[in-house]
Design a protein around this motif. Structure first.
Motif, PDB file in Angstrom:
ATOM      1  N   GLN A 175     -22.428  -6.157  -1.500  1.00 43.59           N
ATOM      2  CA  GLN A 175     -22.480  -4.843  -0.862  1.00 43.59           C
ATOM      3  C   GLN A 175     -23.106  -4.946   0.526  1.00 43.59           C
ATOM      4  O   GLN A 175     -23.836  -5.889   0.818  1.00 43.59           O
ATOM      5  N   GLU A 176     -22.834  -3.965   1.369  1.00 42.19           N
ATOM      6  CA  GLU A 176     -23.404  -3.859   2.715  1.00 42.19           C
ATOM      7  C   GLU A 176     -23.292  -5.164   3.510  1.00 42.19           C
ATOM      8  O   GLU A 176     -24.296  -5.703   3.983  1.00 42.19           O
ATOM      9  N   PRO A 177     -22.070  -5.689   3.669  1.00 43.31           N
ATOM     10  CA  PRO A 177     -21.920  -6.983   4.357  1.00 43.31           C
ATOM     11  C   PRO A 177     -22.387  -6.980   5.806  1.00 43.31           C
ATOM     12  O   PRO A 177     -22.641  -8.043   6.366  1.00 43.31           O
ATOM     13  N   GLU A 178     -22.542  -5.814   6.392  1.00 44.13           N
ATOM     14  CA  GLU A 178     -22.991  -5.739   7.779  1.00 44.13           C
ATOM     15  C   GLU A 178     -24.498  -5.953   7.926  1.00 44.13           C
ATOM     16  O   GLU A 178     -24.993  -6.155   9.033  1.00 44.13           O
ATOM     17  N   LYS A 179     -25.237  -5.943   6.828  1.00 41.49           N
ATOM     18  CA  LYS A 179     -26.692  -6.104   6.887  1.00 41.49           C
ATOM     19  C   LYS A 179     -27.063  -7.581   6.725  1.00 41.49           C
ATOM     20  O   LYS A 179     -26.787  -8.182   5.692  1.00 41.49           O
ATOM     21  N   PHE A 238       0.845  -1.177   0.000  1.00 39.55           N
ATOM     22  CA  PHE A 238       0.000   0.000   0.000  1.00 39.55           C
ATOM     23  C   PHE A 238       0.885   1.233   0.000  1.00 39.55           C
ATOM     24  O   PHE A 238       1.910   1.276   0.688  1.00 39.55           O
ATOM     25  N   SER A 239       0.499   2.232  -0.743  1.00 33.99           N
ATOM     26  CA  SER A 239       1.226   3.499  -0.666  1.00 33.99           C
ATOM     27  C   SER A 239       0.742   4.244   0.564  1.00 33.99           C
ATOM     28  O   SER A 239      -0.359   4.019   1.063  1.00 33.99           O
ATOM     29  N   GLU A 240       1.565   5.109   1.058  1.00 33.46           N
ATOM     30  CA  GLU A 240       1.183   5.873   2.242  1.00 33.46           C
ATOM     31  C   GLU A 240       0.519   7.176   1.838  1.00 33.46           C
ATOM     32  O   GLU A 240       0.918   7.823   0.873  1.00 33.46           O
ATOM     33  N   SER A 241      -0.508   7.555   2.576  1.00 30.46           N
ATOM     34  CA  SER A 241      -1.202   8.806   2.310  1.00 30.46           C
ATOM     35  C   SER A 241      -0.470   9.933   3.025  1.00 30.46           C
ATOM     36  O   SER A 241       0.519   9.732   3.713  1.00 30.46           O
ATOM     37  N   ASP A 242      -0.983  11.125   2.878  1.00 33.99           N
ATOM     38  CA  ASP A 242      -0.384  12.296   3.532  1.00 33.99           C
ATOM     39  C   ASP A 242      -0.351  12.150   5.041  1.00 33.99           C
ATOM     40  O   ASP A 242       0.509  12.714   5.704  1.00 33.99           O
ATOM     41  N   SER A 243      -1.292  11.388   5.608  1.00 37.15           N
ATOM     42  CA  SER A 243      -1.342  11.237   7.059  1.00 37.15           C
ATOM     43  C   SER A 243      -0.340  10.207   7.562  1.00 37.15           C
ATOM     44  O   SER A 243      -0.202  10.008   8.760  1.00 37.15           O
ATOM     45  N   GLY A 244       0.349   9.522   6.641  1.00 38.75           N
ATOM     46  CA  GLY A 244       1.309   8.511   7.053  1.00 38.75           C
ATOM     47  C   GLY A 244       0.703   7.130   7.202  1.00 38.75           C
ATOM     48  O   GLY A 244       1.392   6.174   7.496  1.00 38.75           O
ATOM     49  N   LYS A 245      -0.601   7.023   7.007  1.00 39.03           N
ATOM     50  CA  LYS A 245      -1.263   5.725   7.092  1.00 39.03           C
ATOM     51  C   LYS A 245      -1.396   5.134   5.697  1.00 39.03           C
ATOM     52  O   LYS A 245      -1.476   5.856   4.710  1.00 39.03           O
ATOM     53  N   ALA A 246      -1.428   3.816   5.639  1.00 45.09           N
ATOM     54  CA  ALA A 246      -1.575   3.157   4.343  1.00 45.09           C
ATOM     55  C   ALA A 246      -2.936   3.480   3.747  1.00 45.09           C
ATOM     56  O   ALA A 246      -3.936   3.560   4.462  1.00 45.09           O
ATOM     57  N   ASN A 247      -2.940   3.740   2.448  1.00 47.31           N
ATOM     58  CA  ASN A 247      -4.212   3.935   1.752  1.00 47.31           C
ATOM     59  C   ASN A 247      -4.949   2.616   1.727  1.00 47.31           C
ATOM     60  O   ASN A 247      -4.396   1.609   1.302  1.00 47.31           O
ATOM     61  N   GLU A 248      -6.170   2.609   2.192  1.00 46.74           N
ATOM     62  CA  GLU A 248      -6.963   1.392   2.179  1.00 46.74           C
ATOM     63  C   GLU A 248      -7.937   1.471   1.025  1.00 46.74           C
ATOM     64  O   GLU A 248      -8.816   2.317   1.008  1.00 46.74           O
ATOM     65  N   ARG A 249      -7.747   0.613   0.080  1.00 45.19           N
ATOM     66  CA  ARG A 249      -8.654   0.544  -1.061  1.00 45.19           C
ATOM     67  C   ARG A 249      -9.198  -0.863  -1.143  1.00 45.19           C
ATOM     68  O   ARG A 249      -8.471  -1.822  -0.943  1.00 45.19           O
ATOM     69  N   SER A 250     -10.457  -0.965  -1.423  1.00 42.52           N
ATOM     70  CA  SER A 250     -11.007  -2.308  -1.574  1.00 42.52           C
ATOM     71  C   SER A 250     -10.810  -2.757  -3.021  1.00 42.52           C
ATOM     72  O   SER A 250     -10.720  -1.946  -3.933  1.00 42.52           O
ATOM     73  N   ILE A 251     -10.697  -4.034  -3.172  1.00 43.45           N
ATOM     74  CA  ILE A 251     -10.569  -4.617  -4.501  1.00 43.45           C
ATOM     75  C   ILE A 251     -11.750  -5.546  -4.669  1.00 43.45           C
ATOM     76  O   ILE A 251     -11.887  -6.488  -3.901  1.00 43.45           O
ATOM     77  N   PRO A 252     -12.626  -5.337  -5.598  1.00 43.92           N
ATOM     78  CA  PRO A 252     -12.652  -4.225  -6.537  1.00 43.92           C
ATOM     79  C   PRO A 252     -13.106  -2.936  -5.865  1.00 43.92           C
ATOM     80  O   PRO A 252     -13.517  -2.939  -4.709  1.00 43.92           O
ATOM     81  N   ALA A 253     -13.053  -1.864  -6.624  1.00 40.95           N
ATOM     82  CA  ALA A 253     -13.491  -0.564  -6.115  1.00 40.95           C
ATOM     83  C   ALA A 253     -14.956  -0.652  -5.689  1.00 40.95           C
ATOM     84  O   ALA A 253     -15.731  -1.407  -6.284  1.00 40.95           O
ATOM     85  N   PRO A 254     -15.347   0.092  -4.642  1.00 41.46           N
ATOM     86  CA  PRO A 254     -16.724   0.002  -4.136  1.00 41.46           C
ATOM     87  C   PRO A 254     -17.807   0.179  -5.197  1.00 41.46           C
ATOM     88  O   PRO A 254     -18.853  -0.450  -5.117  1.00 41.46           O
ATOM     89  N   ASP A 255     -17.560   0.989  -6.208  1.00 44.62           N
ATOM     90  CA  ASP A 255     -18.582   1.198  -7.242  1.00 44.62           C
ATOM     91  C   ASP A 255     -18.653   0.044  -8.249  1.00 44.62           C
ATOM     92  O   ASP A 255     -19.481   0.033  -9.128  1.00 44.62           O
ATOM     93  N   ARG A 256     -17.774  -0.954  -8.095  1.00 42.96           N
ATOM     94  CA  ARG A 256     -17.769  -2.100  -9.002  1.00 42.96           C
ATOM     95  C   ARG A 256     -18.142  -3.411  -8.302  1.00 42.96           C
ATOM     96  O   ARG A 256     -18.130  -4.468  -8.903  1.00 42.96           O
ATOM     97  N   VAL A 257     -18.468  -3.341  -7.025  1.00 45.17           N
ATOM     98  CA  VAL A 257     -18.827  -4.536  -6.264  1.00 45.17           C
ATOM     99  C   VAL A 257     -20.250  -4.951  -6.637  1.00 45.17           C
ATOM    100  O   VAL A 257     -21.157  -4.128  -6.649  1.00 45.17           O
ATOM    101  N   PRO A 258     -20.472  -6.229  -6.930  1.00 46.73           N
ATOM    102  CA  PRO A 258     -21.845  -6.672  -7.242  1.00 46.73           C
ATOM    103  C   PRO A 258     -22.779  -6.448  -6.052  1.00 46.73           C
ATOM    104  O   PRO A 258     -22.348  -6.476  -4.903  1.00 46.73           O
ATOM    105  N   TRP A 259     -24.057  -6.260  -6.352  1.00 47.50           N
ATOM    106  CA  TRP A 259     -25.043  -5.973  -5.304  1.00 47.50           C
ATOM    107  C   TRP A 259     -24.988  -7.002  -4.190  1.00 47.50           C
ATOM    108  O   TRP A 259     -25.065  -6.660  -3.011  1.00 47.50           O
ATOM    109  N   SER A 260     -24.836  -8.272  -4.529  1.00 50.25           N
ATOM    110  CA  SER A 260     -24.877  -9.332  -3.525  1.00 50.25           C
ATOM    111  C   SER A 260     -23.755  -9.226  -2.490  1.00 50.25           C
ATOM    112  O   SER A 260     -23.868  -9.788  -1.408  1.00 50.25           O
TER     113      SER A 260
END
Length: 173
Positions: free
Chosen positions: A36-40, A12-34
């Motif tokens: 999404q919202e794993p907490e529900k 992971f690359s580090e952001s300006d805050s010094g923390k690792a950038n957390e990106r989901s794979i795939p990007a949130p806008d590409r996740v299938p409906w099924s």
């Protein structure tokens, strides 16, 4: 193909805050409906393109804020009011729960739905999810189609028994 070995290192690359950038794979806008919202634990969406309501159950237990029976009853009202004839029941990420909390509803549901049921399964479908599907299939017969991977357990399994202490060894079974 030619037998050469390659090493790759991902970081992971580090952001300006010094923390690792957390990106989901795939990007949130590409996740299938099924996925999404794993907490529900219970979700739904209208699917007019297939004249169905899609209902996703990730557990067969009451959830904080809404019991599963109340949710299922609300889904049937939603299906009826939207005019959808059929239902897709997504049980692919359902680890189970209580074998009895949805039993009566699953047995009665086919009497309320004029169309078909398409039940989605996977290797992550377990325990009370399997029995809920069985209740629905038994009650709905050839109107219930089970689609997907085999479920995560055998179709004949044992669960939810209280431990029994063997009299001579004292071991629990």
């Amino acid at each position: 193909p030619d037998g050469r070995k390659s090493k790759r290192r991902f970081a992971f690359s580090e952001s300006d805050s010094g923390k690792a950038n957390e990106r989901s794979i795939p990007a949130p806008d590409r996740v299938p409906w099924s996925l999404q919202e794993p907490e529900k634990p219970f979700r739904f969406r209208d699917a007019p393109e297939i004249d169905s309501l899609v209902v996703q159950l990730r557990q067969v237990l009451d959830a904080q804020g809404e019991g599963i029976a109340a949710f299922l009853d609300r889904m049937e009202t939603q299906r009826r009011e939207s005019g959808r004839k059929s239902l897709v029941l997504d049980m692919r990420q359902n680890g189970g729960g209580n074998l009895l909390v949805a039993r009566d509803f699953m047995i009665q549901w086919p009497t309320r739905v004029p169309g078909k049921f398409y039940v989605l399964t996977s290797r992550q479908t377990f325990s009370a999810a399997i029995t809920s599907i069985a209740y629905l299939k038994q009650a709905g017969g050839d109107r219930v189609f089970i689609i997907g991977e085999p479920v995560g357990d055998r179709l004949m399994f044992f669960s939810d028994g209280l431990p029994v202490q063997l009299p001579h060894s004292g071991l629990f079974f």
